[in-house]
Design a protein around this motif. Structure first.
Motif, PDB file in Angstrom:
ATOM      1  N   GLU A   1       0.861  -1.177   0.000  1.00 32.93           N
ATOM      2  CA  GLU A   1       0.000   0.000   0.000  1.00 32.93           C
ATOM      3  C   GLU A   1       0.899   1.228   0.000  1.00 32.93           C
ATOM      4  O   GLU A   1       1.786   1.343   0.843  1.00 32.93           O
ATOM      5  CB  GLU A   1      -0.881  -0.012   1.241  1.00 32.93           C
ATOM      6  CG  GLU A   1      -1.753   1.196   1.370  1.00 32.93           C
ATOM      7  CD  GLU A   1      -2.531   1.221   2.666  1.00 32.93           C
ATOM      8  OE1 GLU A   1      -3.392   2.094   2.786  1.00 32.93           O
ATOM      9  OE2 GLU A   1      -2.260   0.400   3.550  1.00 32.93           O
ATOM     10  N   VAL A   2       0.698   2.119  -0.958  1.00 37.14           N
ATOM     11  CA  VAL A   2       1.465   3.360  -1.029  1.00 37.14           C
ATOM     12  C   VAL A   2       0.589   4.473  -0.487  1.00 37.14           C
ATOM     13  O   VAL A   2      -0.540   4.669  -0.944  1.00 37.14           O
ATOM     14  CB  VAL A   2       1.902   3.671  -2.477  1.00 37.14           C
ATOM     15  CG1 VAL A   2       2.673   4.980  -2.524  1.00 37.14           C
ATOM     16  CG2 VAL A   2       2.739   2.531  -3.036  1.00 37.14           C
ATOM     17  N   ILE A   3       1.104   5.199   0.496  1.00 37.88           N
ATOM     18  CA  ILE A   3       0.354   6.271   1.144  1.00 37.88           C
ATOM     19  C   ILE A   3       1.111   7.572   0.980  1.00 37.88           C
ATOM     20  O   ILE A   3       2.259   7.695   1.418  1.00 37.88           O
ATOM     21  CB  ILE A   3       0.148   5.967   2.643  1.00 37.88           C
ATOM     22  CG1 ILE A   3      -0.611   4.649   2.805  1.00 37.88           C
ATOM     23  CG2 ILE A   3      -0.585   7.113   3.333  1.00 37.88           C
ATOM     24  CD1 ILE A   3      -0.560   4.078   4.191  1.00 37.88           C
ATOM     25  N   ASP A   4       0.469   8.546   0.352  1.00 32.93           N
ATOM     26  CA  ASP A   4       1.030   9.885   0.209  1.00 32.93           C
ATOM     27  C   ASP A   4       0.641  10.682   1.454  1.00 32.93           C
ATOM     28  O   ASP A   4      -0.550  10.888   1.705  1.00 32.93           O
ATOM     29  CB  ASP A   4       0.485  10.548  -1.052  1.00 32.93           C
ATOM     30  CG  ASP A   4       1.125  11.898  -1.331  1.00 32.93           C
ATOM     31  OD1 ASP A   4       1.670  12.527  -0.397  1.00 32.93           O
ATOM     32  OD2 ASP A   4       1.065  12.334  -2.492  1.00 32.93           O
ATOM     33  N   ILE A   5       1.623  11.112   2.218  1.00 32.81           N
ATOM     34  CA  ILE A   5       1.318  11.795   3.478  1.00 32.81           C
ATOM     35  C   ILE A   5       0.654  13.153   3.260  1.00 32.81           C
ATOM     36  O   ILE A   5       0.013  13.666   4.164  1.00 32.81           O
ATOM     37  CB  ILE A   5       2.572  11.953   4.368  1.00 32.81           C
ATOM     38  CG1 ILE A   5       3.607  12.848   3.712  1.00 32.81           C
ATOM     39  CG2 ILE A   5       3.144  10.596   4.724  1.00 32.81           C
ATOM     40  CD1 ILE A   5       4.724  13.267   4.637  1.00 32.81           C
ATOM     41  N   TYR A   6       0.788  13.721   2.068  1.00 32.91           N
ATOM     42  CA  TYR A   6       0.106  14.977   1.772  1.00 32.91           C
ATOM     43  C   TYR A   6      -1.385  14.752   1.535  1.00 32.91           C
ATOM     44  O   TYR A   6      -2.209  15.589   1.873  1.00 32.91           O
ATOM     45  CB  TYR A   6       0.718  15.676   0.558  1.00 32.91           C
ATOM     46  CG  TYR A   6       2.143  16.129   0.776  1.00 32.91           C
ATOM     47  CD1 TYR A   6       2.556  16.668   1.983  1.00 32.91           C
ATOM     48  CD2 TYR A   6       3.077  15.999  -0.236  1.00 32.91           C
ATOM     49  CE1 TYR A   6       3.862  17.076   2.177  1.00 32.91           C
ATOM     50  CE2 TYR A   6       4.390  16.410  -0.049  1.00 32.91           C
ATOM     51  CZ  TYR A   6       4.769  16.947   1.159  1.00 32.91           C
ATOM     52  OH  TYR A   6       6.063  17.353   1.342  1.00 32.91           O
TER      53      TYR A   6
END
Length: 108
Positions: A60-65
């Motif tokens: 799972e790739v999570i963009d913190i923005y």
């Protein structure tokens, strides 16, 4: 306040963690935007998952923005950060993830 998207993502990850096969790795990669460093981190983790045929990776790739509440919940202080959720114990890898061979050894 959690958004519907965040709740859905968290529910999906929790479901994956509870219904995992024994030989599956559950990985979360936290990145900051669509930068070159973020793209390289995603590419390296994908290579890591594809290289080792005996394990199956759920990444799972999570963009913190885009999902800052997940970054807070997981106490992310730097990116990229790779978290191995399963198999236990939970492990964190922070930085450029350049050496995928040694990273796989560390995951085991």
């Amino acid at each position: 306040m959690k958004t519907n998207k965040t709740r859905r993502v968290m529910r999906d990850v929790e479901k994956t963690l509870t219904t995992h096969p024994r030989d599956k790795y559950v990985l979360r990669l936290f990145v900051a935007g669509a930068t070159a460093q973020s793209r390289q981190a995603v590419q390296r983790v994908r290579q890591l998952c594809e290289t080792e045929q005996r394990c199956h990776c759920v990444m799972e790739v999570i963009d913190i923005y885009q999902q800052p509440e997940l970054a807070r919940k997981n106490q992310i202080v730097a990116t990229p950060t790779l978290i191995k959720e399963f198999p236990r114990p939970v492990r964190r890898f922070i930085g450029n993830l350049f050496n995928t061979a040694s990273l796989f050894v560390e995951l085991d």
